[in-house]
Design a protein around this motif. Structure first.
Motif, PDB file in Angstrom:
ATOM      1  N   SER A 106     -33.218  29.282 106.430  1.00 37.67           N
ATOM      2  CA  SER A 106     -34.218  29.839 105.521  1.00 37.67           C
ATOM      3  C   SER A 106     -34.672  31.215 105.995  1.00 37.67           C
ATOM      4  N   LEU A 107     -34.705  31.433 107.316  1.00 33.53           N
ATOM      5  CA  LEU A 107     -35.038  32.755 107.847  1.00 33.53           C
ATOM      6  C   LEU A 107     -33.975  33.774 107.451  1.00 33.53           C
ATOM      7  N   ALA A 108     -32.707  33.407 107.567  1.00 34.15           N
ATOM      8  CA  ALA A 108     -31.621  34.307 107.169  1.00 34.15           C
ATOM      9  C   ALA A 108     -31.723  34.653 105.695  1.00 34.15           C
ATOM     10  N   TYR A 109     -32.060  33.666 104.870  1.00 35.05           N
ATOM     11  CA  TYR A 109     -32.201  33.902 103.429  1.00 35.05           C
ATOM     12  C   TYR A 109     -33.372  34.841 103.153  1.00 35.05           C
ATOM     13  N   GLU A 110     -34.486  34.632 103.853  1.00 35.84           N
ATOM     14  CA  GLU A 110     -35.662  35.480 103.664  1.00 35.84           C
ATOM     15  C   GLU A 110     -35.346  36.932 104.018  1.00 35.84           C
ATOM     16  N   LEU A 111     -34.605  37.140 105.084  1.00 37.74           N
ATOM     17  CA  LEU A 111     -34.232  38.496 105.487  1.00 37.74           C
ATOM     18  C   LEU A 111     -33.329  39.151 104.452  1.00 37.74           C
ATOM     19  N   SER A 119     -41.333  42.609 111.378  1.00 39.49           N
ATOM     20  CA  SER A 119     -41.113  42.355 112.797  1.00 39.49           C
ATOM     21  C   SER A 119     -40.695  40.906 112.961  1.00 39.49           C
ATOM     22  N   LEU A 120     -39.954  40.660 114.028  1.00 39.69           N
ATOM     23  CA  LEU A 120     -39.557  39.305 114.355  1.00 39.69           C
ATOM     24  C   LEU A 120     -40.003  39.008 115.784  1.00 39.69           C
ATOM     25  N   VAL A 121     -40.794  37.961 115.935  1.00 40.79           N
ATOM     26  CA  VAL A 121     -41.252  37.502 117.245  1.00 40.79           C
ATOM     27  C   VAL A 121     -40.478  36.237 117.587  1.00 40.79           C
ATOM     28  N   VAL A 122     -39.867  36.211 118.751  1.00 46.72           N
ATOM     29  CA  VAL A 122     -39.122  35.039 119.214  1.00 46.72           C
ATOM     30  C   VAL A 122     -39.882  34.406 120.375  1.00 46.72           C
ATOM     31  N   ASP A 214     -38.311  46.008 112.503  1.00 46.25           N
ATOM     32  CA  ASP A 214     -37.289  46.476 111.559  1.00 46.25           C
ATOM     33  C   ASP A 214     -37.996  47.291 110.475  1.00 46.25           C
ATOM     34  N   PRO A 215     -38.332  48.549 110.755  1.00 42.12           N
ATOM     35  CA  PRO A 215     -39.149  49.332 109.815  1.00 42.12           C
ATOM     36  C   PRO A 215     -38.479  49.581 108.467  1.00 42.12           C
ATOM     37  N   ALA A 216     -37.157  49.588 108.433  1.00 44.50           N
ATOM     38  CA  ALA A 216     -36.459  49.824 107.163  1.00 44.50           C
ATOM     39  C   ALA A 216     -36.250  48.546 106.368  1.00 44.50           C
ATOM     40  N   GLY A 217     -36.418  47.398 107.012  1.00 44.10           N
ATOM     41  CA  GLY A 217     -36.224  46.124 106.327  1.00 44.10           C
ATOM     42  C   GLY A 217     -34.786  45.857 105.958  1.00 44.10           C
ATOM     43  N   THR A 218     -33.837  46.361 106.782  1.00 46.24           N
ATOM     44  CA  THR A 218     -32.419  46.228 106.445  1.00 46.24           C
ATOM     45  C   THR A 218     -31.625  45.392 107.440  1.00 46.24           C
ATOM     46  N   GLU A 219     -32.206  45.147 108.622  1.00 44.48           N
ATOM     47  CA  GLU A 219     -31.474  44.392 109.643  1.00 44.48           C
ATOM     48  C   GLU A 219     -31.328  42.925 109.219  1.00 44.48           C
ATOM     49  N   GLN A 220     -30.201  42.327 109.572  1.00 44.15           N
ATOM     50  CA  GLN A 220     -29.982  40.923 109.275  1.00 44.15           C
ATOM     51  C   GLN A 220     -30.293  40.070 110.506  1.00 44.15           C
ATOM     52  N   LEU A 221     -30.183  38.773 110.332  1.00 44.28           N
ATOM     53  CA  LEU A 221     -30.711  37.827 111.309  1.00 44.28           C
ATOM     54  C   LEU A 221     -30.139  38.031 112.700  1.00 44.28           C
ATOM     55  N   GLU A 222     -28.833  38.075 112.836  1.00 41.48           N
ATOM     56  CA  GLU A 222     -28.229  38.115 114.163  1.00 41.48           C
ATOM     57  C   GLU A 222     -28.641  39.357 114.940  1.00 41.48           C
ATOM     58  N   ALA A 223     -28.726  40.499 114.257  1.00 35.98           N
ATOM     59  CA  ALA A 223     -29.126  41.737 114.931  1.00 35.98           C
ATOM     60  C   ALA A 223     -30.565  41.653 115.407  1.00 35.98           C
ATOM     61  N   ALA A 228     -34.700  40.876 119.705  1.00 35.61           N
ATOM     62  CA  ALA A 228     -35.899  40.163 120.144  1.00 35.61           C
ATOM     63  C   ALA A 228     -35.611  39.328 121.376  1.00 35.61           C
ATOM     64  N   ASP A 229     -34.415  38.740 121.434  1.00 39.88           N
ATOM     65  CA  ASP A 229     -34.055  37.925 122.593  1.00 39.88           C
ATOM     66  C   ASP A 229     -33.905  38.782 123.844  1.00 39.88           C
TER      67      ASP A 229
END
Length: 263
Positions: A106-111, A119-122, A214-223, A228-229
């Motif tokens: 669901s996170l991947a879909y949201e992105l 931002s993504l916090v892990v 991700d200020p542009a809102g274009t990065e996908q989940l794995e990146a 963050a990791d």
């Protein structure tokens, strides 16, 4: 259907779901005009009690060999049970069965569907495997449930809290400059540093936390997860609980460190 006056004639449009009725007449017209030879789809229909039925509908033009003209052959199969089962399965896939949080999928879909600055916090719980070995896996499950509840409390209403799997969680935030991520990460560190009571036993878990923006809102989940990791690993190596932001220099240094360790 029946009425007080006897039989009432129903059209195909009458039994179609209101939201699907506009497509019925153009479809029949296209078949009669020879623009379509057949049509196979799933549509919603209304039963006599008003409930919704999903049916697979196959329409095809036929030519009567006796010279009585053309006709439309209609075949319908009730697939309501199958559709409901698929919807239930999808809901289960998008919700973690243990914590009730959103899942990695669901996170991947949201992105994918959002292009807002974010931002993504892990968050990675510490020593969960060791606690599982000492206390048993049922204790570990309860720790994960309590951690999920605490992350929900320290995040904002608009944030998406996710269980990535194992002892890892993530929080997706609408965030222009990383300030919201820093605040949520600090709250998460504080919440998870407090002891948990599991079957009357006090357990301290703690967490390692990292984030990226991700200020542009274009990065996908794995990146985003990779960035963050990496911040999380750098913070963990520095012995910090709440350091969060991944700067470009940190990314370069972190990559060099990983390459050095590999060599």
């Amino acid at each position: 259907g029946h009425s007080s006056a006897g039989l009432t004639q129903l059209t195909f449009e009458d039994i179609s779901h209101p939201e699907d009725r506009d497509s019925v007449r153009p479809l029949f017209e296209a078949l009669l005009a020879g623009e379509l030879e057949s049509h196979d789809t799933v549509r919603r229909y209304l039963r006599s009690d008003g409930s919704v039925m999903f049916a697979r509908r196959v329409l095809a033009m036929g030519d009567d060999t006796d010279g009585r003209g053309q006709y439309i052959l209609l075949q319908m199969e009730d697939v309501t049970g199958e559709r409901l089962a698929r919807a239930e399965l999808r809901e289960r896939q998008l919700r973690d069965s243990l914590t009730g949080l959103a899942t990695r999928e669901s996170l991947a879909y949201e992105l994918t569907i959002s292009t807002m600055p974010r931002s993504l916090v892990v968050v990675e719980l510490r020593d969960l495997s060791r606690l599982n070995g000492v206390l048993g896996p049922s204790y570990g499950d309860q720790i994960l449930v309590q951690a999920a509840e605490r992350l929900g409390l320290c995040s904002r209403e608009t944030d998406l809290v996710v269980r990535l799997g194992g002892s890892e969680f993530a929080i997706l935030l609408d965030d222009v400059d990383g300030s919201a991520a820093e605040l949520v990460a600090q709250r998460a560190a504080a919440e998870l540093s407090e002891p948990m009571i599991i079957n009357k036993t006090s357990v301290r878990v703690g967490a390692s936390i990292g984030s990226t923006i991700d200020p542009a809102g274009t990065e996908q989940l794995e990146a985003l997860l990779q960035q963050a990791d990496l911040a999380l690993r750098i913070n963990k190596g520095a012995g910090e609980h709440s350091g969060t932001s991944l700067e470009p220099t940190m990314l370069d240094c972190g990559r060099r460190e990983l390459l050095l360790k590999r060599d």
